[in-house]
Motif scaffolding. Structure first.
Motif, PDB file in Angstrom:
ATOM      1  N   ALA A 103     -44.375  68.743  26.430  1.00  0.00           N
ATOM      2  CA  ALA A 103     -44.143  70.082  25.883  1.00  0.00           C
ATOM      3  C   ALA A 103     -45.442  70.862  25.754  1.00  0.00           C
ATOM      4  O   ALA A 103     -45.487  72.072  26.017  1.00  0.00           O
ATOM      5  CB  ALA A 103     -43.446  69.978  24.525  1.00  0.00           C
ATOM      6  N   ALA A 104     -46.521  70.186  25.349  1.00  0.00           N
ATOM      7  CA  ALA A 104     -47.817  70.860  25.205  1.00  0.00           C
ATOM      8  C   ALA A 104     -48.307  71.366  26.554  1.00  0.00           C
ATOM      9  O   ALA A 104     -48.826  72.484  26.671  1.00  0.00           O
ATOM     10  CB  ALA A 104     -48.841  69.908  24.597  1.00  0.00           C
ATOM     11  N   ILE A 105     -48.129  70.565  27.592  1.00  0.00           N
ATOM     12  CA  ILE A 105     -48.532  70.992  28.933  1.00  0.00           C
ATOM     13  C   ILE A 105     -47.640  72.147  29.398  1.00  0.00           C
ATOM     14  O   ILE A 105     -48.111  73.098  30.028  1.00  0.00           O
ATOM     15  CB  ILE A 105     -48.500  69.813  29.917  1.00  0.00           C
ATOM     16  CG1 ILE A 105     -49.589  68.806  29.527  1.00  0.00           C
ATOM     17  CG2 ILE A 105     -48.690  70.281  31.342  1.00  0.00           C
ATOM     18  CD1 ILE A 105     -49.577  67.543  30.327  1.00  0.00           C
ATOM     19  N   GLY A 106     -46.362  72.089  29.049  1.00  0.00           N
ATOM     20  CA  GLY A 106     -45.468  73.204  29.360  1.00  0.00           C
ATOM     21  C   GLY A 106     -45.957  74.491  28.717  1.00  0.00           C
ATOM     22  O   GLY A 106     -45.963  75.558  29.340  1.00  0.00           O
ATOM     23  N   HIS A 159     -37.314  69.571  18.992  1.00  0.00           N
ATOM     24  CA  HIS A 159     -37.895  70.379  17.917  1.00  0.00           C
ATOM     25  C   HIS A 159     -37.681  71.858  18.226  1.00  0.00           C
ATOM     26  O   HIS A 159     -37.659  72.272  19.385  1.00  0.00           O
ATOM     27  CB  HIS A 159     -39.396  70.067  17.815  1.00  0.00           C
ATOM     28  CG  HIS A 159     -40.044  70.615  16.590  1.00  0.00           C
ATOM     29  ND1 HIS A 159     -40.553  71.892  16.544  1.00  0.00           N
ATOM     30  CD2 HIS A 159     -40.276  70.068  15.369  1.00  0.00           C
ATOM     31  CE1 HIS A 159     -41.078  72.108  15.352  1.00  0.00           C
ATOM     32  NE2 HIS A 159     -40.916  71.016  14.620  1.00  0.00           N
ATOM     33  N   SER A 160     -37.536  72.672  17.192  1.00  0.00           N
ATOM     34  CA  SER A 160     -37.260  74.096  17.393  1.00  0.00           C
ATOM     35  C   SER A 160     -38.351  74.787  18.211  1.00  0.00           C
ATOM     36  O   SER A 160     -38.060  75.677  19.015  1.00  0.00           O
ATOM     37  CB  SER A 160     -37.099  74.799  16.044  1.00  0.00           C
ATOM     38  OG  SER A 160     -38.273  74.705  15.270  1.00  0.00           O
ATOM     39  N   PHE A 201     -49.657  69.775  17.779  1.00  0.00           N
ATOM     40  CA  PHE A 201     -48.398  70.262  18.337  1.00  0.00           C
ATOM     41  C   PHE A 201     -47.394  70.562  17.231  1.00  0.00           C
ATOM     42  O   PHE A 201     -46.751  71.620  17.223  1.00  0.00           O
ATOM     43  CB  PHE A 201     -47.828  69.225  19.303  1.00  0.00           C
ATOM     44  CG  PHE A 201     -46.526  69.635  19.915  1.00  0.00           C
ATOM     45  CD1 PHE A 201     -46.506  70.484  21.009  1.00  0.00           C
ATOM     46  CD2 PHE A 201     -45.321  69.193  19.389  1.00  0.00           C
ATOM     47  CE1 PHE A 201     -45.304  70.895  21.572  1.00  0.00           C
ATOM     48  CE2 PHE A 201     -44.120  69.592  19.940  1.00  0.00           C
ATOM     49  CZ  PHE A 201     -44.113  70.435  21.035  1.00  0.00           C
ATOM     50  N   LYS A 202     -47.271  69.650  16.281  1.00  0.00           N
ATOM     51  CA  LYS A 202     -46.317  69.852  15.189  1.00  0.00           C
ATOM     52  C   LYS A 202     -46.655  71.069  14.341  1.00  0.00           C
ATOM     53  O   LYS A 202     -45.774  71.732  13.786  1.00  0.00           O
ATOM     54  CB  LYS A 202     -46.259  68.603  14.307  1.00  0.00           C
ATOM     55  CG  LYS A 202     -45.534  67.432  14.951  1.00  0.00           C
ATOM     56  CD  LYS A 202     -45.518  66.226  14.036  1.00  0.00           C
ATOM     57  CE  LYS A 202     -44.745  65.063  14.659  1.00  0.00           C
ATOM     58  NZ  LYS A 202     -44.776  63.859  13.795  1.00  0.00           N
ATOM     59  N   LEU A 203     -47.952  71.376  14.247  1.00  0.00           N
ATOM     60  CA  LEU A 203     -48.391  72.540  13.473  1.00  0.00           C
ATOM     61  C   LEU A 203     -48.367  73.826  14.296  1.00  0.00           C
ATOM     62  O   LEU A 203     -48.760  74.888  13.813  1.00  0.00           O
ATOM     63  CB  LEU A 203     -49.805  72.299  12.934  1.00  0.00           C
ATOM     64  CG  LEU A 203     -49.920  71.231  11.833  1.00  0.00           C
ATOM     65  CD1 LEU A 203     -51.368  70.836  11.618  1.00  0.00           C
ATOM     66  CD2 LEU A 203     -49.284  71.725  10.529  1.00  0.00           C
ATOM     67  N   GLY A 204     -47.908  73.718  15.541  1.00  0.00           N
ATOM     68  CA  GLY A 204     -47.787  74.901  16.392  1.00  0.00           C
ATOM     69  C   GLY A 204     -49.083  75.358  17.024  1.00  0.00           C
ATOM     70  O   GLY A 204     -49.168  76.457  17.552  1.00  0.00           O
ATOM     71  N   ARG A 205     -50.118  74.514  16.999  1.00  0.00           N
ATOM     72  CA  ARG A 205     -51.417  74.877  17.570  1.00  0.00           C
ATOM     73  C   ARG A 205     -51.508  74.321  18.990  1.00  0.00           C
ATOM     74  O   ARG A 205     -52.136  73.294  19.246  1.00  0.00           O
ATOM     75  CB  ARG A 205     -52.539  74.358  16.687  1.00  0.00           C
ATOM     76  CG  ARG A 205     -52.491  75.007  15.314  1.00  0.00           C
ATOM     77  CD  ARG A 205     -53.449  74.374  14.346  1.00  0.00           C
ATOM     78  NE  ARG A 205     -53.174  74.869  12.999  1.00  0.00           N
ATOM     79  CZ  ARG A 205     -53.752  74.403  11.901  1.00  0.00           C
ATOM     80  NH1 ARG A 205     -54.637  73.416  11.997  1.00  0.00           N
ATOM     81  NH2 ARG A 205     -53.450  74.894  10.717  1.00  0.00           N
ATOM     82  N   MET A 206     -50.810  75.021  19.888  1.00  0.00           N
ATOM     83  CA  MET A 206     -50.641  74.502  21.244  1.00  0.00           C
ATOM     84  C   MET A 206     -51.960  74.369  21.993  1.00  0.00           C
ATOM     85  O   MET A 206     -52.162  73.402  22.730  1.00  0.00           O
ATOM     86  CB  MET A 206     -49.686  75.405  22.025  1.00  0.00           C
ATOM     87  CG  MET A 206     -48.300  75.487  21.435  1.00  0.00           C
ATOM     88  SD  MET A 206     -47.488  73.864  21.392  1.00  0.00           S
ATOM     89  CE  MET A 206     -45.893  74.320  20.718  1.00  0.00           C
ATOM     90  N   ASP A 207     -52.865  75.316  21.827  1.00  0.00           N
ATOM     91  CA  ASP A 207     -54.139  75.241  22.543  1.00  0.00           C
ATOM     92  C   ASP A 207     -54.908  73.980  22.171  1.00  0.00           C
ATOM     93  O   ASP A 207     -55.479  73.300  23.037  1.00  0.00           O
ATOM     94  CB  ASP A 207     -54.992  76.481  22.241  1.00  0.00           C
ATOM     95  CG  ASP A 207     -54.432  77.736  22.889  1.00  0.00           C
ATOM     96  OD1 ASP A 207     -53.615  77.582  23.809  1.00  0.00           O
ATOM     97  OD2 ASP A 207     -54.816  78.838  22.488  1.00  0.00           O
TER      98      ASP A 207
END
Length: 378
Positions: free
Chosen positions: A113-116, A142-143, A64-70
Motif C-alpha cells: 500500500a505504501a508503494i501504491g 484499513h480505511s 503508514f498507520k499514522l498516515g505519513r506515507m512519504d
C-alpha cells in the motif's frame, strides 16, 4: 612503539542492546495505542542501528498507520536492494526484499500500500492501483488503503468505482475530512450535487477549509443554482490561493448573478493567458453576448468551435443562437442542419430551430421542432 586501537565490539554491542530496548518499548507503546511515541522510539533505535531491516519494517508500518506515507516509503527504500530504490522505482517482481521470505508480502501488506501511495504521487495511478489491490487482497482493508484505491480510480476516470471505494473506506471507520472531500469530488462528477455538498459541509465541521474544499463546494452550490453562496465559496478560495480554475468558476457566478462586467474582466484575463482554451472562449462569448457585444461574441464562438473538443456541439449551438439573435437566420439554419446530422437527439438543436421557425412565422414547423425537443415524436 605500540599503537593502541580501541576494540569496537563492546560499543557495537551497546548500540545493538540500546536499539533492542527502544524497539521493545515501541512495540509496547503501539500495543496500547500510543503510536506517535512508538514511532519516535523506533526512530531513535534507527539512530543506533540505521541498517537493521526489522527496525525499518517497524518504523515503516507505524508511519503508514499514522498516515505519513512519504516516511513509510522512505523506510521501504531501505529494505530494497540496489539502485532501484535510489531511483524510486519499485517492482516486487524484480527481486526479493532483503532477507524476505515469499510469505513476507502477505504479512507486510502495508508495504504494498505504501508503494501504491508513492506511485500515485508520481502520477502513475494504474501501477499504484495494482499494488493497492494486492495489499487489500492480502487482508489490509484499513480505511486509508481504501481511500487510496478510490483516489487511483478517480484519476483513472472510473468515478462510480471510486465512489464505492470511498464509501467502503467510510464503512471501515474512515472519518477524516480528506476522505469526505474525496467523496464529494466523486459525487460532483456523477452529478449528485446535493450529496456532494453534504460531504463538504461535514468536512468543514471536521476542520477542513482549504482551497480544494471551497472550490468544490462552490461547484456543488453552482449546479444547485445557489449562486450567491457559490460566489462566496469561490471568492474565499481565490483569496486563499489565486488559481485560474477558481477564477473561471467565479466569473460564471458573476455572470449568473448579473455582474456581467466583472465576469468579462476576469474571463478576458484568463483568455489572454490561455488563448486556445475553447471553454474559456465560449464562456467569454456568452458574457459578451449578454452585454450586447454580439460581433465580438460571434468571433469567439467561431474560434471555440474551430478548436473543437468534447463540447464542440455546445459551441456551435451557441454560435447559431448568436447569429439568430443578430437576425442572421440563414447562417444559423446552416449550422443547425449540420448539427441535426451529427447530434439528432440533442434537444438544444431542436429548441433553437423551433425558436427560429417561430421568428420566421413558420408556426407549424416550430411546433414540430418543439415536440422533437421534448421527445414527443410519436
Amino acid at each position: 612503539m605500540l599503537i593502541l586501537v580501541r576494540n569496537p565490539v563492546p560499543k557495537l554491542r551497546s548500540c545493538f542492546k540500546k536499539a533492542r530496548l527502544l524497539s521493545a518499548g515501541a512495540r509496547l507503546c503501539a500495543r496500547f495505542g500510543f503510536e506517535e511515541i512508538a514511532l519516535s522510539l523506533v526512530e531513535r533505535a534507527l539512530g543506533e542501528e540505521p541498517h537493521r531491516v526489522e527496525l525499518h519494517l517497524q518504523a515503516g508500518e507505524l508511519s503508514f498507520k499514522l498516515g505519513r506515507m512519504d516516511r513509510a516509503v522512505e523506510h521501504v527504500r531501505h529494505l530494497w536492494p540496489g539502485s532501484r530504490a535510489e531511483r524510486g522505482v519499485f517492482d516486487f517482481e524484480a527481486g526479493p526484499l532483503r532477507g524476505a521470505a515469499p510469505a513476507f508480502f502477505k504479512e507486510r501488506a502495508w508495504i504494498l500500500a505504501a508503494i501504491g501511495s508513492h506511485l500515485l504521487g508520481a502520477h502513475e495511478p494504474g501501477r499504484a492501483l495494482s499494488y493497492i489491490n494486492r495489499a487489500i487482497a492480502a487482508g489490509l482493508t484499513h480505511s486509508s488503503v481504501l481511500n487510496l484505491k478510490g483516489l487511483c480510480l478517480l484519476r483513472l476516470g472510473q468515478t462510480e468505482e471510486a465512489l464505492k471505494a470511498f464509501q467502503d473506506a467510510r464503512a471501515a471507520g474512515g472519518r477524516s475530512a480528506g476522505l469526505l472531500v474525496n467523496m464529494g469530488i466523486a459525487l460532483n462528477r456523477l452529478g449528485r450535487y446535493a450529496e456532494a455538498l453534504r460531504c463538504y459541509e461535514e468536512a468543514q465541521r471536521l476542520g477542513a477549509g482549504g482551497v480544494e474544499l471551497f472550490n468544490n463546494k462552490g461547484f456543488s452550490l453552482f449546479f444547485l443554482r445557489r449562486y450567491d453562496e457559490a460566489t462566496a465559496c469561490f471568492e474565499l478560495a481565490q483569496a486563499m490561493e489565486p488559481q485560474d480554475t477558481v477564477r473561471a468558476n467565479l466569473a460564471l457566478c458573476y455572470f449568473k448573478t448579473g455582474r456581467v462586467g466583472r465576469a468579462i474582466q476576469l474571463l478576458k484575463e484568463l483568455v489572454e493567458k490561455n488563448p486556445e482554451d475553447p471553454v474559456l472562449l465560449n464562456n467569454l462569448a456568452l458574457c459578451l453576448e449578454a452585454a450586447e457585444k454580439h460581433h465580438e461574441a460571434l468571433a469567439l464562438y467561431k474560434k471555440a468551435a474551430a478548436i473543437g473538443g468534447p463540447e464542440r456541439n455546445t459551441f456551435l449551438v451557441n454560435q447559431a443562437a448568436c447569429l439568430a439573435g443578430m437576425g442572421r437566420f440563414e447562417e444559423a439554419q446552416k449550422i443547425i442542419e449540420r448539427l441535426e446530422e451529427v447530434a439528432p437527439q440533442d434537444e438544444r438543436v431542436w429548441s433553437l430551430k423551433a425558436s427560429i421557425m417561430a421568428e420566421l412565422g413558420r408556426e407549424g414547423e416550430a411546433v414540430d421542432c418543439y415536440r422533437r425537443a421534448l421527445g414527443l415524436t410519436g
